[in-house]
Design an enzyme around this catalytic site. Structure first.
Site, PDB file in Angstrom:
ATOM      1  N   SER A   1       0.724  -1.140  -0.017  1.00 23.64           N
ATOM      2  CA  SER A   1       0.049  -0.057  -0.016  1.00 23.64           C
ATOM      3  C   SER A   1       0.860   1.248   0.084  1.00 23.64           C
ATOM      4  CB  SER A   1      -0.841  -0.046   1.145  1.00 23.64           C
ATOM      5  OG  SER A   1      -1.563   1.067   1.290  1.00 23.64           O
TER       6      SER A   1
ATOM      7  N   TYR B   1      -1.959   0.030  10.117  1.00 22.87           N
ATOM      8  CA  TYR B   1      -2.149  -0.492   8.868  1.00 22.87           C
ATOM      9  C   TYR B   1      -0.937  -0.313   8.024  1.00 22.87           C
ATOM     10  CZ  TYR B   1      -4.217  -1.455   4.032  1.00 22.87           C
ATOM     11  OH  TYR B   1      -4.266  -2.023   2.986  1.00 22.87           O
TER      12      TYR B   1
END
Length: 242
Positions: free
Chosen positions: A137, A151
């Site tokens: 990501s 995250y």
């Protein structure tokens, strides 16, 4: 040799788009998914329509036994040639101080431990010419303050996993790369409690819009294709300029 690829989290979003893209490129596919039987069946039906073989296997990627079952099912399609490590979760968006321990553990278990276990299984089975693509990501370098720092930290670990494993497996002729999407229009935003995030975040994306799953799938397909045979240890950012 016919390509046989395992995709985790393959029933929706980026995973489903990647499965369809790879099927069109000639891959047979083993689709791991969590619980949506109908969605997984729909992806398999689309793959069959493209003339490729496919199997959908319910698999919790934090459970080594279920991972082994997924890869064993893939072996029925032929020798494994690739893994797309895609199964992932977020947790409710919010400040770091509001993070709950159970949400933290779930994010780490699925997005890091699950990736490690699946990559390990693939490393046992892949031979020269094989490849792994980890879905990372853009959060890994942005940090995601006020949203989900935990995250982002786990996705940074994904990048490190990619680089280290690429170096370890290179002597065996196995490539390991990652794709780092930015804000992509998928259901993951609903899961994090902000279903319209892809639209509301558009103003801070240099290209002025959220990405689409097919745009990430194209990057994965390139990394698994013949034009990327000298590419390993790379993190390919698909984030609209973020």
């Amino acid at each position: 040799m016919t390509a046989v690829t395992v995709i985790t989290g393959g029933s929706r979003g980026i995973g489903a788009a990647t499965a369809r893209r790879l099927a069109a490129a000639g891959h047979h596919l083993a689709i791991g998914y969590h619980r949506d039987d109908a969605a997984a069946a729909a992806v398999v039906a689309d793959i069959h329509r493209l003339g490729r073989r496919a199997v959908a296997v319910p698999a919790d990627t934090t459970d080594p036994t279920q991972i082994d079952r997924l890869f064993t099912a893939a072996a029925d399609l032929g020798p494994l040639t690739a893994l797309v490590n895609n199964a992932g979760v977020t947790s409710p968006i919010g400040p770091f101080t509001a993070l709950r321990p159970d949400d933290l553990r779930r994010v780490v278990d699925v997005n890091l431990i699950g990736y490690v276990l699946c990559a390990q299984q693939a490393a046992h089975r892949l031979t020269r010419g094989g490849a792994i693509v980890n879905i990372s990501s853009a959060a890994a370098t942005l940090g995601s303050p006020g949203e989900y720092i935990h995250y982002a930290a786990v996705k940074a670990a994904t990048d490190t996993l990619t680089i280290g494993l690429a170096k370890e497996l290179a002597p065996r002729g196995i490539r390991v790369n990652a794709v780092a999407p930015g804000i992509i229009r998928t259901d993951i935003h609903t899961d994090s409690g902000v279903p319209d995030r892809a639209d509301t975040a558009a103003g801070r994306i240099p290209l002025g819009r959220a990405g689409e799953p097919d745009e990430v799938a194209g990057a994965v397909a390139w990394l698994l294709g013949p034009d990327a045979t000298y590419t390993t240890g790379a993190v390919l950012r698909v984030a609209g300029g973020l």
